[in-house]
Design an enzyme around this catalytic site. Structure first.
Site, PDB file in Angstrom:
ATOM      1  N   ILE A   1       0.666  -1.013  -0.089  1.00  0.00           N
ATOM      2  CA  ILE A   1      -0.089  -0.053   0.129  1.00  0.00           C
ATOM      3  C   ILE A   1       0.824   1.184  -0.012  1.00  0.00           C
ATOM      4  O   ILE A   1       0.453   2.248  -0.472  1.00  0.00           O
ATOM      5  CB  ILE A   1      -0.998  -0.015   1.275  1.00  0.00           C
ATOM      6  CG1 ILE A   1      -2.155   0.952   1.129  1.00  0.00           C
ATOM      7  CG2 ILE A   1      -0.250   0.446   2.603  1.00  0.00           C
ATOM      8  CD1 ILE A   1      -3.456   0.565   2.051  1.00  0.00           C
TER       9      ILE A   1
ATOM     10  N   HIS B   1       6.086 -12.267   5.530  1.00  0.00           N
ATOM     11  CA  HIS B   1       5.879 -11.702   4.232  1.00  0.00           C
ATOM     12  C   HIS B   1       7.230 -11.594   3.575  1.00  0.00           C
ATOM     13  O   HIS B   1       8.295 -11.186   4.171  1.00  0.00           O
ATOM     14  CB  HIS B   1       4.831 -10.452   4.206  1.00  0.00           C
ATOM     15  CG  HIS B   1       5.614  -9.294   5.087  1.00  0.00           C
ATOM     16  ND1 HIS B   1       5.137  -9.304   6.204  1.00  0.00           N
ATOM     17  CD2 HIS B   1       6.192  -8.158   4.730  1.00  0.00           C
ATOM     18  CE1 HIS B   1       5.688  -8.235   6.814  1.00  0.00           C
ATOM     19  NE2 HIS B   1       6.288  -7.794   6.003  1.00  0.00           N
TER      20      HIS B   1
HETATM   21  P1  AMP Z   1       7.411  -4.679   7.252  1.00  0.00           P
HETATM   22  O1  AMP Z   1       8.320  -3.497   7.808  1.00  0.00           O
HETATM   23  O2  AMP Z   1       8.475  -5.832   6.496  1.00  0.00           O
HETATM   24  O3  AMP Z   1       6.465  -5.494   8.314  1.00  0.00           O
HETATM   25  O4  AMP Z   1       6.633  -4.314   6.290  1.00  0.00           O
HETATM   26  C1  AMP Z   1       4.942  -4.200   6.109  1.00  0.00           C
HETATM   27  C2  AMP Z   1       4.744  -3.707   4.829  1.00  0.00           C
HETATM   28  O5  AMP Z   1       3.121  -3.876   4.719  1.00  0.00           O
HETATM   29  C3  AMP Z   1       4.840  -2.281   4.552  1.00  0.00           C
HETATM   30  O6  AMP Z   1       5.545  -2.053   3.307  1.00  0.00           O
HETATM   31  C4  AMP Z   1       3.673  -1.535   4.518  1.00  0.00           C
HETATM   32  O7  AMP Z   1       3.768  -0.470   3.604  1.00  0.00           O
HETATM   33  C5  AMP Z   1       2.683  -2.887   4.093  1.00  0.00           C
HETATM   34  N1  AMP Z   1       1.425  -2.711   4.444  1.00  0.00           N
HETATM   35  C6  AMP Z   1       0.801  -2.395   5.492  1.00  0.00           C
HETATM   36  N2  AMP Z   1      -0.777  -2.448   5.469  1.00  0.00           N
HETATM   37  C7  AMP Z   1      -0.821  -2.870   4.237  1.00  0.00           C
HETATM   38  C8  AMP Z   1      -2.110  -3.176   3.681  1.00  0.00           C
HETATM   39  N3  AMP Z   1      -3.340  -3.102   4.040  1.00  0.00           N
HETATM   40  N4  AMP Z   1      -2.012  -3.338   2.276  1.00  0.00           N
HETATM   41  C9  AMP Z   1      -0.900  -3.398   1.729  1.00  0.00           C
HETATM   42  N5  AMP Z   1       0.429  -3.384   2.338  1.00  0.00           N
HETATM   43  C10 AMP Z   1       0.236  -2.974   3.370  1.00  0.00           C
END
Ligand code: AMP
Ligand code: ZN
Length: 120
Positions: free
Chosen positions: A32, A101
């Site tokens: 996002i 992820h």
């Molecule tokens: P991390 O720091 O590896 O946990 O990355 C989490 C990622 O999830 C970040 O890059 C956010 O921008 C992404 N993110 C959080 N909420 C959403 C959402 N609802 N849809 C898509 N991406 C998301």
């Protein structure tokens, strides 16, 4: 499924996301807040909080997550130019969402993150 886990909600289609791939054990969708022109997240359907929580019997799943990242790199045409695959694990690893992820980043010259950590 974990209650109040945003990625579980996306996997279960209870929250919106731009899903770009799915199969019986993996879902991939656009980040996002993209950090690069191509920024996809590849997640297992199963709620596994962090990389450190992957059990011995689940290592095939890790291979599949990376393999899907490779397939998506090809589909998004960054396989030749190059791309980065990242898994953040835990607080000091920079993890914000506690559902395992893999980030796939590409489409621009990425900073040399490891060298910068050395002060390069
Ligand atoms: P991390 O720091 O590896 O946990 O990355 C989490 C990622 O999830 C970040 O890059 C956010 O921008 C992404 N993110 C959080 N909420 C959403 C959402 N609802 N849809 C898509 N991406 C998301
Ligand atoms: Zn989850």
């Amino acid at each position: 499924m974990a209650e109040d886990c945003i990625f579980c909600r996306i996997v279960n289609k209870e929250s919106a996301a731009e899903i770009v791939y799915e199969d019986e054990e993996i879902v991939a969708f656009k980040d996002i807040y993209p950090a690069a022109p191509v920024h996809l997240l590849i997640v297992p359907r199963k709620h596994i909080p962090t990389l450190a929580d992957v059990e011995a019997g689940e290592t095939m799943l890790l291979g599949r997550l990376i393999s899907v990242a490779n397939d998506l790199a090809r589909a998004y045409k960054v396989d030749r130019s190059g791309y980065r695959v990242v898994i953040n694990c835990g607080k000091e690893g920079g993890q914000l969402v506690y559902h395992l992820h893999v980030h796939l980043l590409g489409g621009k010259e990425l900073s040399h993150a490891i060298a910068e950590g050395r002060g390069a």
